[in-house]
Design a protein around this motif. Structure first.
Motif, PDB file in Angstrom:
ATOM      1  N   ARG A 113      -0.892 -11.733   0.410  1.00 45.92           N
ATOM      2  CA  ARG A 113      -0.033 -11.973  -0.755  1.00 45.92           C
ATOM      3  C   ARG A 113       0.459 -10.670  -1.360  1.00 45.92           C
ATOM      4  O   ARG A 113       1.619 -10.560  -1.788  1.00 45.92           O
ATOM      5  CB  ARG A 113      -0.792 -12.764  -1.823  1.00 45.92           C
ATOM      6  CG  ARG A 113      -0.881 -14.273  -1.584  1.00 45.92           C
ATOM      7  CD  ARG A 113      -1.436 -14.948  -2.814  1.00 45.92           C
ATOM      8  NE  ARG A 113      -0.561 -14.747  -3.971  1.00 45.92           N
ATOM      9  CZ  ARG A 113      -0.992 -14.818  -5.246  1.00 45.92           C
ATOM     10  NH1 ARG A 113      -2.269 -15.079  -5.505  1.00 45.92           N
ATOM     11  NH2 ARG A 113      -0.147 -14.641  -6.235  1.00 45.92           N
ATOM     12  N   LEU A 114      -0.413  -9.663  -1.381  1.00 50.13           N
ATOM     13  CA  LEU A 114      -0.012  -8.381  -1.939  1.00 50.13           C
ATOM     14  C   LEU A 114       1.100  -7.756  -1.109  1.00 50.13           C
ATOM     15  O   LEU A 114       2.079  -7.238  -1.664  1.00 50.13           O
ATOM     16  CB  LEU A 114      -1.207  -7.427  -2.017  1.00 50.13           C
ATOM     17  CG  LEU A 114      -0.886  -6.035  -2.560  1.00 50.13           C
ATOM     18  CD1 LEU A 114      -0.381  -6.114  -4.001  1.00 50.13           C
ATOM     19  CD2 LEU A 114      -2.112  -5.125  -2.482  1.00 50.13           C
ATOM     20  N   ASN A 115       0.981  -7.806   0.190  1.00 45.92           N
ATOM     21  CA  ASN A 115       2.023  -7.243   1.047  1.00 45.92           C
ATOM     22  C   ASN A 115       3.355  -7.974   0.862  1.00 45.92           C
ATOM     23  O   ASN A 115       4.424  -7.347   0.871  1.00 45.92           O
ATOM     24  CB  ASN A 115       1.580  -7.277   2.507  1.00 45.92           C
ATOM     25  CG  ASN A 115       0.719  -6.093   2.872  1.00 45.92           C
ATOM     26  OD1 ASN A 115       1.196  -4.970   3.019  1.00 45.92           O
ATOM     27  ND2 ASN A 115      -0.579  -6.330   3.029  1.00 45.92           N
ATOM     28  N   GLN A 116       3.304  -9.284   0.691  1.00 45.82           N
ATOM     29  CA  GLN A 116       4.524 -10.040   0.413  1.00 45.82           C
ATOM     30  C   GLN A 116       5.141  -9.599  -0.916  1.00 45.82           C
ATOM     31  O   GLN A 116       6.360  -9.440  -1.037  1.00 45.82           O
ATOM     32  CB  GLN A 116       4.222 -11.544   0.377  1.00 45.82           C
ATOM     33  CG  GLN A 116       3.867 -12.141   1.731  1.00 45.82           C
ATOM     34  CD  GLN A 116       3.473 -13.606   1.612  1.00 45.82           C
ATOM     35  OE1 GLN A 116       3.455 -14.175   0.516  1.00 45.82           O
ATOM     36  NE2 GLN A 116       3.163 -14.230   2.736  1.00 45.82           N
ATOM     37  N   GLU A 117       4.282  -9.381  -1.901  1.00 45.13           N
ATOM     38  CA  GLU A 117       4.747  -8.950  -3.212  1.00 45.13           C
ATOM     39  C   GLU A 117       5.374  -7.555  -3.135  1.00 45.13           C
ATOM     40  O   GLU A 117       6.419  -7.302  -3.744  1.00 45.13           O
ATOM     41  CB  GLU A 117       3.582  -8.943  -4.206  1.00 45.13           C
ATOM     42  CG  GLU A 117       3.929  -8.442  -5.596  1.00 45.13           C
ATOM     43  CD  GLU A 117       4.804  -9.399  -6.382  1.00 45.13           C
ATOM     44  OE1 GLU A 117       5.261  -9.011  -7.462  1.00 45.13           O
ATOM     45  OE2 GLU A 117       5.037 -10.530  -5.910  1.00 45.13           O
ATOM     46  N   LEU A 118       4.768  -6.658  -2.383  1.00 40.52           N
ATOM     47  CA  LEU A 118       5.297  -5.297  -2.258  1.00 40.52           C
ATOM     48  C   LEU A 118       6.640  -5.298  -1.533  1.00 40.52           C
ATOM     49  O   LEU A 118       7.540  -4.513  -1.866  1.00 40.52           O
ATOM     50  CB  LEU A 118       4.292  -4.409  -1.520  1.00 40.52           C
ATOM     51  CG  LEU A 118       2.934  -4.219  -2.218  1.00 40.52           C
ATOM     52  CD1 LEU A 118       2.041  -3.312  -1.397  1.00 40.52           C
ATOM     53  CD2 LEU A 118       3.113  -3.665  -3.630  1.00 40.52           C
ATOM     54  N   LEU A 154       2.847   1.559  -5.297  1.00 40.06           N
ATOM     55  CA  LEU A 154       2.227   1.104  -4.061  1.00 40.06           C
ATOM     56  C   LEU A 154       3.271   0.635  -3.058  1.00 40.06           C
ATOM     57  O   LEU A 154       3.140   0.875  -1.848  1.00 40.06           O
ATOM     58  CB  LEU A 154       1.238  -0.026  -4.368  1.00 40.06           C
ATOM     59  CG  LEU A 154       0.276  -0.437  -3.250  1.00 40.06           C
ATOM     60  CD1 LEU A 154      -0.552   0.746  -2.766  1.00 40.06           C
ATOM     61  CD2 LEU A 154      -0.636  -1.565  -3.729  1.00 40.06           C
ATOM     62  N   ALA A 155       4.321  -0.009  -3.544  1.00 41.32           N
ATOM     63  CA  ALA A 155       5.373  -0.510  -2.658  1.00 41.32           C
ATOM     64  C   ALA A 155       6.082   0.622  -1.926  1.00 41.32           C
ATOM     65  O   ALA A 155       6.596   0.428  -0.819  1.00 41.32           O
ATOM     66  CB  ALA A 155       6.385  -1.324  -3.454  1.00 41.32           C
ATOM     67  N   HIS A 156       6.117   1.799  -2.532  1.00 36.80           N
ATOM     68  CA  HIS A 156       6.808   2.933  -1.931  1.00 36.80           C
ATOM     69  C   HIS A 156       5.844   3.994  -1.406  1.00 36.80           C
ATOM     70  O   HIS A 156       6.270   5.114  -1.086  1.00 36.80           O
ATOM     71  CB  HIS A 156       7.770   3.542  -2.949  1.00 36.80           C
ATOM     72  CG  HIS A 156       8.866   2.602  -3.358  1.00 36.80           C
ATOM     73  ND1 HIS A 156       9.996   2.409  -2.584  1.00 36.80           N
ATOM     74  CD2 HIS A 156       8.999   1.778  -4.425  1.00 36.80           C
ATOM     75  CE1 HIS A 156      10.773   1.518  -3.176  1.00 36.80           C
ATOM     76  NE2 HIS A 156      10.195   1.113  -4.288  1.00 36.80           N
ATOM     77  N   GLY A 175     -10.823  -3.340  -1.444  1.00 35.96           N
ATOM     78  CA  GLY A 175     -10.956  -4.560  -2.227  1.00 35.96           C
ATOM     79  C   GLY A 175     -10.032  -4.568  -3.419  1.00 35.96           C
ATOM     80  O   GLY A 175      -9.911  -3.559  -4.124  1.00 35.96           O
ATOM     81  N   LEU A 176      -9.355  -5.675  -3.623  1.00 36.11           N
ATOM     82  CA  LEU A 176      -8.409  -5.827  -4.725  1.00 36.11           C
ATOM     83  C   LEU A 176      -9.127  -6.518  -5.882  1.00 36.11           C
ATOM     84  O   LEU A 176      -9.299  -7.731  -5.881  1.00 36.11           O
ATOM     85  CB  LEU A 176      -7.193  -6.639  -4.264  1.00 36.11           C
ATOM     86  CG  LEU A 176      -6.468  -6.077  -3.023  1.00 36.11           C
ATOM     87  CD1 LEU A 176      -5.392  -7.051  -2.551  1.00 36.11           C
ATOM     88  CD2 LEU A 176      -5.866  -4.708  -3.327  1.00 36.11           C
ATOM     89  N   ALA A 177      -9.568  -5.732  -6.834  1.00 36.90           N
ATOM     90  CA  ALA A 177     -10.378  -6.259  -7.928  1.00 36.90           C
ATOM     91  C   ALA A 177      -9.596  -7.283  -8.745  1.00 36.90           C
ATOM     92  O   ALA A 177      -8.422  -7.085  -9.046  1.00 36.90           O
ATOM     93  CB  ALA A 177     -10.838  -5.116  -8.827  1.00 36.90           C
ATOM     94  N   ARG A 178     -10.267  -8.380  -9.077  1.00 40.94           N
ATOM     95  CA  ARG A 178      -9.632  -9.424  -9.885  1.00 40.94           C
ATOM     96  C   ARG A 178      -9.829  -9.098 -11.359  1.00 40.94           C
ATOM     97  O   ARG A 178     -10.937  -9.140 -11.876  1.00 40.94           O
ATOM     98  CB  ARG A 178     -10.241 -10.788  -9.562  1.00 40.94           C
ATOM     99  CG  ARG A 178      -9.543 -11.939 -10.282  1.00 40.94           C
ATOM    100  CD  ARG A 178     -10.173 -13.271  -9.942  1.00 40.94           C
ATOM    101  NE  ARG A 178     -10.065 -13.600  -8.535  1.00 40.94           N
ATOM    102  CZ  ARG A 178      -8.974 -14.107  -7.965  1.00 40.94           C
ATOM    103  NH1 ARG A 178      -7.897 -14.326  -8.699  1.00 40.94           N
ATOM    104  NH2 ARG A 178      -8.954 -14.377  -6.679  1.00 40.94           N
ATOM    105  N   PRO A 227      -5.430   0.077 -11.938  1.00 45.80           N
ATOM    106  CA  PRO A 227      -5.233  -0.278 -10.524  1.00 45.80           C
ATOM    107  C   PRO A 227      -3.761  -0.391 -10.150  1.00 45.80           C
ATOM    108  O   PRO A 227      -2.932  -0.822 -10.949  1.00 45.80           O
ATOM    109  CB  PRO A 227      -5.932  -1.633 -10.398  1.00 45.80           C
ATOM    110  CG  PRO A 227      -6.832  -1.731 -11.577  1.00 45.80           C
ATOM    111  CD  PRO A 227      -6.187  -0.955 -12.667  1.00 45.80           C
ATOM    112  N   LEU A 228      -3.468  -0.027  -8.917  1.00 43.36           N
ATOM    113  CA  LEU A 228      -2.097  -0.129  -8.422  1.00 43.36           C
ATOM    114  C   LEU A 228      -1.674  -1.581  -8.243  1.00 43.36           C
ATOM    115  O   LEU A 228      -0.527  -1.937  -8.530  1.00 43.36           O
ATOM    116  CB  LEU A 228      -1.967   0.610  -7.091  1.00 43.36           C
ATOM    117  CG  LEU A 228      -2.096   2.132  -7.126  1.00 43.36           C
ATOM    118  CD1 LEU A 228      -2.162   2.673  -5.704  1.00 43.36           C
ATOM    119  CD2 LEU A 228      -0.938   2.758  -7.878  1.00 43.36           C
ATOM    120  N   HIS A 229      -2.575  -2.429  -7.785  1.00 43.55           N
ATOM    121  CA  HIS A 229      -2.183  -3.777  -7.375  1.00 43.55           C
ATOM    122  C   HIS A 229      -2.006  -4.752  -8.533  1.00 43.55           C
ATOM    123  O   HIS A 229      -1.461  -5.836  -8.349  1.00 43.55           O
ATOM    124  CB  HIS A 229      -3.221  -4.358  -6.401  1.00 43.55           C
ATOM    125  CG  HIS A 229      -4.540  -4.693  -7.050  1.00 43.55           C
ATOM    126  ND1 HIS A 229      -5.436  -3.733  -7.422  1.00 43.55           N
ATOM    127  CD2 HIS A 229      -5.099  -5.885  -7.392  1.00 43.55           C
ATOM    128  CE1 HIS A 229      -6.503  -4.304  -7.956  1.00 43.55           C
ATOM    129  NE2 HIS A 229      -6.316  -5.610  -7.947  1.00 43.55           N
TER     130      HIS A 229
END
Length: 262
Positions: free
Chosen positions: A178-183, A149-151, A164-167, A138-140
């Motif tokens: 949170r993912l967007n903040q991380e990217l 993913l950030a680029h 869906g962001l699999a755990r 997974p990318l995330h």
């Protein structure tokens, strides 16, 4: 079931491809019956297609009657630009990184919503990891994946969140906000990190690899044991290695242009 459907209107090409995609890392040797089931095609159709693919060299049959992917497909796969240019250029830099860090070293590219591992090098001292050359993760939830993913275009990030962001572990980022903040942080500081987000006990860092025109074409990363991981120390050798890959790619492109112009 290997991503195939029981659509009777599928073309011959689609059915032949479904036979090949019946194989994966967990199913490397299959009986004819298993191929038909996983490809979602009638046994008689599977028999005809498998025979043709075997004659061409895409499949091979072993002594107990099971089939596996043939050398002909491997030979053709090596012609893909990701191997004949990117991987071959990057490999010496990956080898140097692996030798100096004694950790796992990755080179990955993005294919839709997955990080595809173009190369993976390891040592006996390195921590066990899930990735493999040619595999997808997974990318995330991975360091290289976060860089890619950030680029990526905003539409790719949106689709990734929509699906869906699999755990994978208790520490995996599964909230789109949170993912967007991380990217955003990845783009700001120039590298990504994932601490126990894919595998408990592992920490990964990664940096972008730029192409000839400045676009991000790959991600270069290191995976170490989270207990002894020093992010600053881990990421330090990645930047010159990524720049070295970029420079070598530029040299290859110039050499290609010069050859064409003669």
């Amino acid at each position: 079931m290997a991503g195939n459907s029981r659509d009777p209107g599928r073309s011959v090409t689609a059915r032949a491809l479904s036979v090949l995609t019946a194989f994966d890392v967990e199913h490397t040797r299959l009986t004819l019956t298993a191929i038909a089931r996983r490809a979602a095609i009638p046994l008689a159709t599977a028999h005809r297609l498998v025979r043709e693919l075997e004659m061409w060299g895409a499949l091979t049959r072993d002594g107990d009657g099971r089939y596996a992917i043939g050398l002909r497909l491997w030979e053709i796969g090596l012609l893909a630009p990701v191997n004949s240019s990117l991987r071959e250029v990057a490999l010496p830099f990956l080898q140097d990184l692996c030798a100096s860090t004694h950790d796992n070293v990755h080179l990955a590219v993005r294919d839709e919503l997955a990080a595809v591992y173009v190369e993976k090098l390891s040592t006996p001292r390195a921590v066990p990891i899930l990735s493999r050359t040619g595999g997808r993760l997974p990318l995330h939830a991975t360091g290289v994946g976060k860089v890619l993913l950030a680029h990526a275009p905003a539409s790719v990030v949106h689709e990734c969140c929509e699906r869906g962001l699999a755990r994978r572990t208790p520490y995996t980022i599964t909230e789109p906000g949170r993912l967007n903040q991380e990217l955003h942080a990845v783009r700001t500081r120039g590298f990504a990190r994932a601490n126990e987000e894919m595998t408990l006990g592992n920490c990964s860092v990664a940096v972008p690899v730029l192409g000839a025109t400045g676009e991000v074409i790959a991600a270069l990363g290191i995976v170490a044991h989270s207990v002894r991981a020093d992010v600053a120390k881990l990421v330090k050798p990645l930047f010159p290695a990524a720049e070295g890959i970029r420079q070598r790619l530029l040299e290859h492109e110039r050499a290609g242009h010069d050859a064409v112009s003669r």
